[in-house]
Design a protein around this motif. Structure first.
Motif, PDB file in Angstrom:
ATOM      1  N   THR A  65       0.844  -1.199   0.000  1.00  0.00           N
ATOM      2  CA  THR A  65       0.000   0.000   0.000  1.00  0.00           C
ATOM      3  C   THR A  65       0.877   1.246   0.000  1.00  0.00           C
ATOM      4  OG1 THR A  65      -1.830  -1.121   1.111  1.00  0.00           O
ATOM      5  CG2 THR A  65      -1.753   1.278   1.297  1.00  0.00           C
ATOM      6  N   LEU A  66       1.878   1.274   0.858  1.00  0.00           N
ATOM      7  CA  LEU A  66       2.778   2.421   0.914  1.00  0.00           C
ATOM      8  C   LEU A  66       3.545   2.594  -0.389  1.00  0.00           C
ATOM      9  CD1 LEU A  66       4.001   1.893   4.566  1.00  0.00           C
ATOM     10  CD2 LEU A  66       2.502   3.742   3.755  1.00  0.00           C
ATOM     11  N   ALA A  67       3.955   1.498  -1.004  1.00  0.00           N
ATOM     12  CA  ALA A  67       4.664   1.576  -2.287  1.00  0.00           C
ATOM     13  C   ALA A  67       3.763   2.172  -3.369  1.00  0.00           C
ATOM     14  CB  ALA A  67       5.172   0.206  -2.700  1.00  0.00           C
ATOM     15  N   LEU A  68       2.494   1.790  -3.369  1.00  0.00           N
ATOM     16  CA  LEU A  68       1.557   2.338  -4.349  1.00  0.00           C
ATOM     17  C   LEU A  68       1.363   3.832  -4.117  1.00  0.00           C
ATOM     18  CD1 LEU A  68      -0.432   2.018  -6.689  1.00  0.00           C
ATOM     19  CD2 LEU A  68      -2.153   1.295  -5.025  1.00  0.00           C
ATOM     20  N   ILE A  69       1.200   4.224  -2.866  1.00  0.00           N
ATOM     21  CA  ILE A  69       1.042   5.635  -2.529  1.00  0.00           C
ATOM     22  C   ILE A  69       2.270   6.424  -2.982  1.00  0.00           C
ATOM     23  CG2 ILE A  69       0.909   7.263  -0.600  1.00  0.00           C
ATOM     24  CD1 ILE A  69      -0.893   5.120   0.815  1.00  0.00           C
ATOM     25  N   ARG A  70       3.457   5.915  -2.696  1.00  0.00           N
ATOM     26  CA  ARG A  70       4.694   6.585  -3.116  1.00  0.00           C
ATOM     27  C   ARG A  70       4.773   6.687  -4.635  1.00  0.00           C
ATOM     28  NH1 ARG A  70       9.805   3.937  -0.918  1.00  0.00           N
ATOM     29  NH2 ARG A  70       9.754   5.467   0.764  1.00  0.00           N
ATOM     30  N   SER A  71       4.415   5.626  -5.324  1.00  0.00           N
ATOM     31  CA  SER A  71       4.523   5.626  -6.795  1.00  0.00           C
ATOM     32  C   SER A  71       3.618   6.679  -7.435  1.00  0.00           C
ATOM     33  CB  SER A  71       4.199   4.239  -7.360  1.00  0.00           C
ATOM     34  OG  SER A  71       2.801   3.984  -7.319  1.00  0.00           O
ATOM     35  N   ARG A  72       2.570   7.063  -6.744  1.00  0.00           N
ATOM     36  CA  ARG A  72       1.648   8.078  -7.244  1.00  0.00           C
ATOM     37  C   ARG A  72       2.029   9.478  -6.772  1.00  0.00           C
ATOM     38  NH1 ARG A  72      -4.114   5.051  -6.215  1.00  0.00           N
ATOM     39  NH2 ARG A  72      -3.892   6.187  -4.247  1.00  0.00           N
ATOM     40  N   GLY A  73       3.135   9.589  -6.043  1.00  0.00           N
ATOM     41  CA  GLY A  73       3.612  10.879  -5.579  1.00  0.00           C
ATOM     42  C   GLY A  73       2.765  11.483  -4.477  1.00  0.00           C
ATOM     43  N   GLU A  74       2.076  10.624  -3.708  1.00  0.00           N
ATOM     44  CA  GLU A  74       1.180  11.093  -2.656  1.00  0.00           C
ATOM     45  C   GLU A  74       1.817  10.916  -1.278  1.00  0.00           C
ATOM     46  OE1 GLU A  74      -3.125  10.291  -4.659  1.00  0.00           O
ATOM     47  OE2 GLU A  74      -2.021   8.532  -3.969  1.00  0.00           O
ATOM     48  N   LYS A  75       1.205  11.530  -0.291  1.00  0.00           N
ATOM     49  CA  LYS A  75       1.630  11.437   1.104  1.00  0.00           C
ATOM     50  C   LYS A  75       0.600  10.617   1.876  1.00  0.00           C
ATOM     51  CE  LYS A  75       5.180  14.166   0.627  1.00  0.00           C
ATOM     52  NZ  LYS A  75       6.540  13.685   0.768  1.00  0.00           N
ATOM     53  N   VAL A  76       1.007  10.114   3.052  1.00  0.00           N
ATOM     54  CA  VAL A  76       0.128   9.268   3.855  1.00  0.00           C
ATOM     55  C   VAL A  76       0.175   9.694   5.323  1.00  0.00           C
ATOM     56  CG1 VAL A  76       1.894   7.484   4.252  1.00  0.00           C
ATOM     57  CG2 VAL A  76      -0.530   6.872   4.347  1.00  0.00           C
ATOM     58  N   ILE A  77      -0.976   9.620   5.956  1.00  0.00           N
ATOM     59  CA  ILE A  77      -1.111   9.799   7.397  1.00  0.00           C
ATOM     60  C   ILE A  77      -1.594   8.460   7.943  1.00  0.00           C
ATOM     61  CG2 ILE A  77      -2.361  10.993   9.241  1.00  0.00           C
ATOM     62  CD1 ILE A  77      -2.666  13.366   7.229  1.00  0.00           C
ATOM     63  N   THR A  78      -0.878   7.925   8.930  1.00  0.00           N
ATOM     64  CA  THR A  78      -1.187   6.577   9.431  1.00  0.00           C
ATOM     65  C   THR A  78      -1.903   6.656  10.777  1.00  0.00           C
ATOM     66  OG1 THR A  78       1.023   6.411  10.373  1.00  0.00           O
ATOM     67  CG2 THR A  78       0.714   5.493   8.180  1.00  0.00           C
ATOM     68  N   LEU A  79      -3.220   6.789  10.745  1.00  0.00           N
ATOM     69  CA  LEU A  79      -4.015   6.757  11.969  1.00  0.00           C
ATOM     70  C   LEU A  79      -4.261   5.330  12.442  1.00  0.00           C
ATOM     71  CD1 LEU A  79      -6.697   9.543  11.408  1.00  0.00           C
ATOM     72  CD2 LEU A  79      -4.477   9.704  12.532  1.00  0.00           C
ATOM     73  N   CYS A  80      -4.265   4.392  11.526  1.00  0.00           N
ATOM     74  CA  CYS A  80      -4.419   2.977  11.864  1.00  0.00           C
ATOM     75  C   CYS A  80      -3.219   2.550  12.724  1.00  0.00           C
ATOM     76  CB  CYS A  80      -4.470   2.152  10.577  1.00  0.00           C
ATOM     77  SG  CYS A  80      -4.238   0.394  10.808  1.00  0.00           S
ATOM     78  N   PRO A  81      -3.465   1.972  13.904  1.00  0.00           N
ATOM     79  CA  PRO A  81      -2.348   1.568  14.771  1.00  0.00           C
ATOM     80  C   PRO A  81      -1.349   0.612  14.106  1.00  0.00           C
ATOM     81  CG  PRO A  81      -4.408   1.498  15.983  1.00  0.00           C
ATOM     82  CD  PRO A  81      -4.766   1.739  14.540  1.00  0.00           C
ATOM     83  N   PHE A  82      -1.830  -0.318  13.296  1.00  0.00           N
ATOM     84  CA  PHE A  82      -0.911  -1.254  12.645  1.00  0.00           C
ATOM     85  C   PHE A  82       0.004  -0.513  11.675  1.00  0.00           C
ATOM     86  CE2 PHE A  82       0.554  -4.099   9.359  1.00  0.00           C
ATOM     87  CZ  PHE A  82       1.065  -5.158  10.096  1.00  0.00           C
ATOM     88  N   PHE A  83      -0.570   0.341  10.825  1.00  0.00           N
ATOM     89  CA  PHE A  83       0.236   1.092   9.859  1.00  0.00           C
ATOM     90  C   PHE A  83       1.184   2.050  10.573  1.00  0.00           C
ATOM     91  CE2 PHE A  83      -2.096  -0.711   6.486  1.00  0.00           C
ATOM     92  CZ  PHE A  83      -1.547  -0.326   5.268  1.00  0.00           C
TER      93      PHE A  83
END
Length: 95
Positions: free
Chosen positions: A60-78
């Motif tokens: 999931t993180l690799a896909l987000i990076r490949s699209r040039g996007e940023k991520v906020i990880t509110l999910c405890p596992f992530f």
């Protein structure tokens, strides 16, 4: 070993981990201020205990990076995953 892929099911606001074509896990998200906010993740019971959660997070993180996007990880596992895997620091935004 399974063949993995992740897809963005934008209609349902979730990333889906496919294992041999079957949905093995998902990461729910919403969009906020130009970032993808991961709110919840889960692996289906029949796939648990085999590292599929890590596959879900990494792909999931690799896909987000490949699209040039940023991520906020509110999910405890992530959140725990990105703390343990600092290679994602360039796309992680604090909530």
């Amino acid at each position: 070993m399974s063949d993995f892929d992740v897809r963005d099911n934008a209609a349902d606001h979730r990333f889906e981990l496919l294992a041999d074509g079957e949905i093995a896990g998902l990461a729910m998200y919403r969009l906020r201020d130009g970032a993808i906010v991961i709110t919840h993740s889960e692996v289906s019971p029949e796939f648990r205990g085999r590292g599929y959660g890590n596959e879900l997070a990494a792909r999931t993180l690799a896909l987000i990076r490949s699209r040039g996007e940023k991520v906020i990880t509110l999910c405890p596992f992530f959140a725990r995953y990105v703390q343990d895997h600092r290679e994602w620091d360039d796309i992680v935004v604090e909530p």
